[in-house]
Design a protein around this motif. Structure first.
Motif, PDB file in Angstrom:
ATOM      1  N   GLU A  18       0.447   8.115 -15.885  1.00  0.00           N
ATOM      2  CA  GLU A  18       1.525   8.925 -16.325  1.00  0.00           C
ATOM      3  C   GLU A  18       2.544   7.862 -15.901  1.00  0.00           C
ATOM      4  OE1 GLU A  18      -0.751  10.320 -14.584  1.00  0.00           O
ATOM      5  OE2 GLU A  18      -1.330  11.389 -15.603  1.00  0.00           O
ATOM      6  N   SER A  19       2.568   7.350 -14.216  1.00  0.00           N
ATOM      7  CA  SER A  19       3.838   5.947 -13.593  1.00  0.00           C
ATOM      8  C   SER A  19       2.870   4.568 -13.420  1.00  0.00           C
ATOM      9  CB  SER A  19       4.387   6.912 -12.954  1.00  0.00           C
ATOM     10  OG  SER A  19       3.471   6.811 -12.235  1.00  0.00           O
ATOM     11  N   LYS A  20       3.345   3.700 -13.415  1.00  0.00           N
ATOM     12  CA  LYS A  20       3.210   2.552 -12.296  1.00  0.00           C
ATOM     13  C   LYS A  20       3.112   2.865 -10.824  1.00  0.00           C
ATOM     14  CE  LYS A  20       4.566  -1.580 -10.415  1.00  0.00           C
ATOM     15  NZ  LYS A  20       5.658  -2.662 -10.039  1.00  0.00           N
ATOM     16  N   ALA A  21       3.375   4.301 -10.937  1.00  0.00           N
ATOM     17  CA  ALA A  21       2.768   4.345  -8.797  1.00  0.00           C
ATOM     18  C   ALA A  21       1.623   4.615  -9.315  1.00  0.00           C
ATOM     19  CB  ALA A  21       4.190   5.298  -8.164  1.00  0.00           C
ATOM     20  N   ALA A  22       1.744   5.905 -10.676  1.00  0.00           N
ATOM     21  CA  ALA A  22       0.238   5.721 -10.253  1.00  0.00           C
ATOM     22  C   ALA A  22      -0.792   5.173 -10.438  1.00  0.00           C
ATOM     23  CB  ALA A  22       0.268   6.817 -11.781  1.00  0.00           C
ATOM     24  N   ALA A  23      -0.561   4.105 -11.987  1.00  0.00           N
ATOM     25  CA  ALA A  23      -1.622   2.722 -12.134  1.00  0.00           C
ATOM     26  C   ALA A  23      -1.308   2.470 -10.212  1.00  0.00           C
ATOM     27  CB  ALA A  23      -0.546   2.099 -12.966  1.00  0.00           C
ATOM     28  N   GLN A  24      -0.640   1.912  -9.410  1.00  0.00           N
ATOM     29  CA  GLN A  24      -0.728   0.920  -8.402  1.00  0.00           C
ATOM     30  C   GLN A  24      -1.606   1.521  -7.453  1.00  0.00           C
ATOM     31  OE1 GLN A  24       2.785   0.995  -7.384  1.00  0.00           O
ATOM     32  NE2 GLN A  24       2.820  -1.472  -8.226  1.00  0.00           N
ATOM     33  N   SER A  25      -1.965   3.314  -7.216  1.00  0.00           N
ATOM     34  CA  SER A  25      -2.205   4.175  -6.495  1.00  0.00           C
ATOM     35  C   SER A  25      -4.287   4.306  -7.268  1.00  0.00           C
ATOM     36  CB  SER A  25      -2.035   5.725  -6.404  1.00  0.00           C
ATOM     37  OG  SER A  25      -0.738   5.602  -5.790  1.00  0.00           O
ATOM     38  N   ALA A  26      -4.650   4.199  -8.668  1.00  0.00           N
ATOM     39  CA  ALA A  26      -5.030   4.482  -8.764  1.00  0.00           C
ATOM     40  C   ALA A  26      -6.669   2.834  -8.055  1.00  0.00           C
ATOM     41  CB  ALA A  26      -5.852   4.348 -10.483  1.00  0.00           C
ATOM     42  N   VAL A  27      -5.329   1.591  -8.336  1.00  0.00           N
ATOM     43  CA  VAL A  27      -6.305   0.329  -8.179  1.00  0.00           C
ATOM     44  C   VAL A  27      -6.633   0.327  -6.686  1.00  0.00           C
ATOM     45  CG1 VAL A  27      -5.813  -2.288  -8.007  1.00  0.00           C
ATOM     46  CG2 VAL A  27      -4.832  -0.732 -10.090  1.00  0.00           C
ATOM     47  N   GLN A  28      -5.318   0.647  -6.246  1.00  0.00           N
ATOM     48  CA  GLN A  28      -5.353   0.695  -4.656  1.00  0.00           C
ATOM     49  C   GLN A  28      -6.822   1.529  -4.512  1.00  0.00           C
ATOM     50  OE1 GLN A  28      -1.482   1.902  -2.825  1.00  0.00           O
ATOM     51  NE2 GLN A  28      -0.729  -0.175  -2.931  1.00  0.00           N
ATOM     52  N   ALA A  29      -6.820   2.951  -4.591  1.00  0.00           N
ATOM     53  CA  ALA A  29      -7.969   3.594  -4.027  1.00  0.00           C
ATOM     54  C   ALA A  29      -9.636   2.522  -4.634  1.00  0.00           C
ATOM     55  CB  ALA A  29      -7.627   4.771  -4.797  1.00  0.00           C
ATOM     56  N   ALA A  30      -9.649   2.333  -5.705  1.00  0.00           N
ATOM     57  CA  ALA A  30     -10.606   1.486  -6.034  1.00  0.00           C
ATOM     58  C   ALA A  30     -11.391   0.834  -5.151  1.00  0.00           C
ATOM     59  CB  ALA A  30     -10.640   1.408  -7.985  1.00  0.00           C
ATOM     60  N   GLN A  31     -10.173   0.395  -4.361  1.00  0.00           N
ATOM     61  CA  GLN A  31     -10.143  -1.451  -3.669  1.00  0.00           C
ATOM     62  C   GLN A  31     -11.263  -0.912  -2.824  1.00  0.00           C
ATOM     63  OE1 GLN A  31      -5.620  -3.375  -4.101  1.00  0.00           O
ATOM     64  NE2 GLN A  31      -7.457  -4.625  -4.433  1.00  0.00           N
ATOM     65  N   GLN A  32     -10.556   0.048  -1.737  1.00  0.00           N
ATOM     66  CA  GLN A  32     -10.899   0.877  -1.157  1.00  0.00           C
ATOM     67  C   GLN A  32     -12.287   1.604  -0.475  1.00  0.00           C
ATOM     68  OE1 GLN A  32      -8.248   3.631   0.875  1.00  0.00           O
ATOM     69  NE2 GLN A  32      -6.455   1.853   0.774  1.00  0.00           N
ATOM     70  N   VAL A  33     -12.891   1.725  -2.307  1.00  0.00           N
ATOM     71  CA  VAL A  33     -14.978   1.975  -1.932  1.00  0.00           C
ATOM     72  C   VAL A  33     -15.263   1.270  -1.433  1.00  0.00           C
ATOM     73  CG1 VAL A  33     -16.254   2.809  -3.843  1.00  0.00           C
ATOM     74  CG2 VAL A  33     -13.968   3.500  -3.827  1.00  0.00           C
ATOM     75  N   PRO A  34     -16.358   1.045  -0.430  1.00  0.00           N
ATOM     76  CA  PRO A  34     -16.934   1.037   0.845  1.00  0.00           C
ATOM     77  C   PRO A  34     -18.697  -0.112  -1.219  1.00  0.00           C
ATOM     78  CG  PRO A  34     -17.248   2.569   1.252  1.00  0.00           C
ATOM     79  CD  PRO A  34     -16.011   2.394   0.076  1.00  0.00           C
ATOM     80  N   GLY A  35     -18.137  -1.744  -1.304  1.00  0.00           N
ATOM     81  CA  GLY A  35     -18.999  -2.305  -1.740  1.00  0.00           C
ATOM     82  C   GLY A  35     -18.210  -2.634  -3.275  1.00  0.00           C
ATOM     83  N   VAL A  36     -16.907  -2.846  -3.277  1.00  0.00           N
ATOM     84  CA  VAL A  36     -16.585  -2.706  -4.292  1.00  0.00           C
ATOM     85  C   VAL A  36     -15.696  -4.317  -4.271  1.00  0.00           C
ATOM     86  CG1 VAL A  36     -13.521  -2.611  -5.739  1.00  0.00           C
ATOM     87  CG2 VAL A  36     -15.587  -0.705  -5.164  1.00  0.00           C
ATOM     88  N   ARG A  37     -15.949  -5.415  -5.074  1.00  0.00           N
ATOM     89  CA  ARG A  37     -15.812  -6.648  -4.476  1.00  0.00           C
ATOM     90  C   ARG A  37     -14.650  -7.226  -5.184  1.00  0.00           C
ATOM     91  NH1 ARG A  37     -20.224  -9.661  -7.311  1.00  0.00           N
ATOM     92  NH2 ARG A  37     -19.145 -11.460  -7.431  1.00  0.00           N
ATOM     93  N   SER A  38     -13.917  -6.670  -6.345  1.00  0.00           N
ATOM     94  CA  SER A  38     -13.038  -6.252  -6.872  1.00  0.00           C
ATOM     95  C   SER A  38     -12.674  -5.422  -8.177  1.00  0.00           C
ATOM     96  CB  SER A  38     -12.862  -8.219  -7.732  1.00  0.00           C
ATOM     97  OG  SER A  38     -13.671  -7.973  -8.851  1.00  0.00           O
ATOM     98  N   VAL A  39     -11.453  -5.145  -8.255  1.00  0.00           N
ATOM     99  CA  VAL A  39     -11.021  -4.523  -9.377  1.00  0.00           C
ATOM    100  C   VAL A  39     -10.537  -4.892 -10.399  1.00  0.00           C
ATOM    101  CG1 VAL A  39      -9.558  -2.395  -9.513  1.00  0.00           C
ATOM    102  CG2 VAL A  39     -10.727  -2.737  -7.710  1.00  0.00           C
ATOM    103  N   ASN A  40     -10.207  -4.245 -11.626  1.00  0.00           N
ATOM    104  CA  ASN A  40      -9.905  -5.153 -12.874  1.00  0.00           C
ATOM    105  C   ASN A  40      -9.465  -4.305 -13.129  1.00  0.00           C
ATOM    106  OD1 ASN A  40      -9.494  -7.068 -15.754  1.00  0.00           O
ATOM    107  ND2 ASN A  40     -11.471  -6.145 -16.217  1.00  0.00           N
ATOM    108  N   TYR A  41      -8.200  -4.079 -14.152  1.00  0.00           N
ATOM    109  CA  TYR A  41      -7.284  -3.033 -14.851  1.00  0.00           C
ATOM    110  C   TYR A  41      -6.721  -3.319 -15.619  1.00  0.00           C
ATOM    111  CZ  TYR A  41      -4.631  -4.858 -11.353  1.00  0.00           C
ATOM    112  OH  TYR A  41      -3.346  -5.350 -10.138  1.00  0.00           O
ATOM    113  N   ASP A  42      -6.704  -2.706 -16.690  1.00  0.00           N
ATOM    114  CA  ASP A  42      -5.907  -2.689 -18.044  1.00  0.00           C
ATOM    115  C   ASP A  42      -5.297  -1.002 -18.140  1.00  0.00           C
ATOM    116  OD1 ASP A  42      -4.470  -2.709 -19.950  1.00  0.00           O
ATOM    117  OD2 ASP A  42      -6.358  -2.872 -21.266  1.00  0.00           O
ATOM    118  N   LEU A  43      -3.985  -1.217 -17.695  1.00  0.00           N
ATOM    119  CA  LEU A  43      -3.560   0.959 -17.642  1.00  0.00           C
ATOM    120  C   LEU A  43      -2.249   0.628 -18.541  1.00  0.00           C
ATOM    121  CD1 LEU A  43      -4.443   1.485 -13.438  1.00  0.00           C
ATOM    122  CD2 LEU A  43      -5.686   1.961 -15.655  1.00  0.00           C
TER     123      LEU A  43
END
Length: 107
Positions: A79-104
């Protein structure tokens, strides 16, 4: 286009948010839907989906999540840039995640 932090992402016409949120660069478009290679990736993928579901006002039905060797790919619409940033940041904080590639796409 890539940046080291979600805030460094490329934004085209305020409707596209894409990049790589770490030092690891992943070729865009290699993951469509859910891609899981091993059981650790399956756990990471499930945990990312759970983290995204916990974000208020984020429609996870519009997102595709894939995990390959600890590298998470997020694709879809938000819905918004803020939602996109929240999604990327939430994914980054998951244990075991090395990096996040995003195209939103921003609606």
């Amino acid at each position: 286009m890539s940046g080291d932090e979600p805030g460094d992402a490329a934004i085209t016409g305020q409707t596209h948010y894409q990049g790589t949120a770490s030092g690891v660069t992943v070729v865009q478009g290699t993951t469509g839907g859910v891609t899981v290679v091993n059981s650790q990736d399956a756990v990471i993928n499930a945990n990312v989906i759970s983290a995204l579901t916990a974000i208020p006002d984020l429609r996870t039905s519009n997102l595709q999540v894939g995990t390959l060797q600890g590298i998470v790919s997020l694709r879809g619409t938000v819905e918004s840039k803020a939602a996109a940033q929240s999604a990327v940041q939430a994914a980054q904080q998951v244990p075991g995640v090395r990096s996040v590639n995003y195209d939103l796409q921003i609606m």
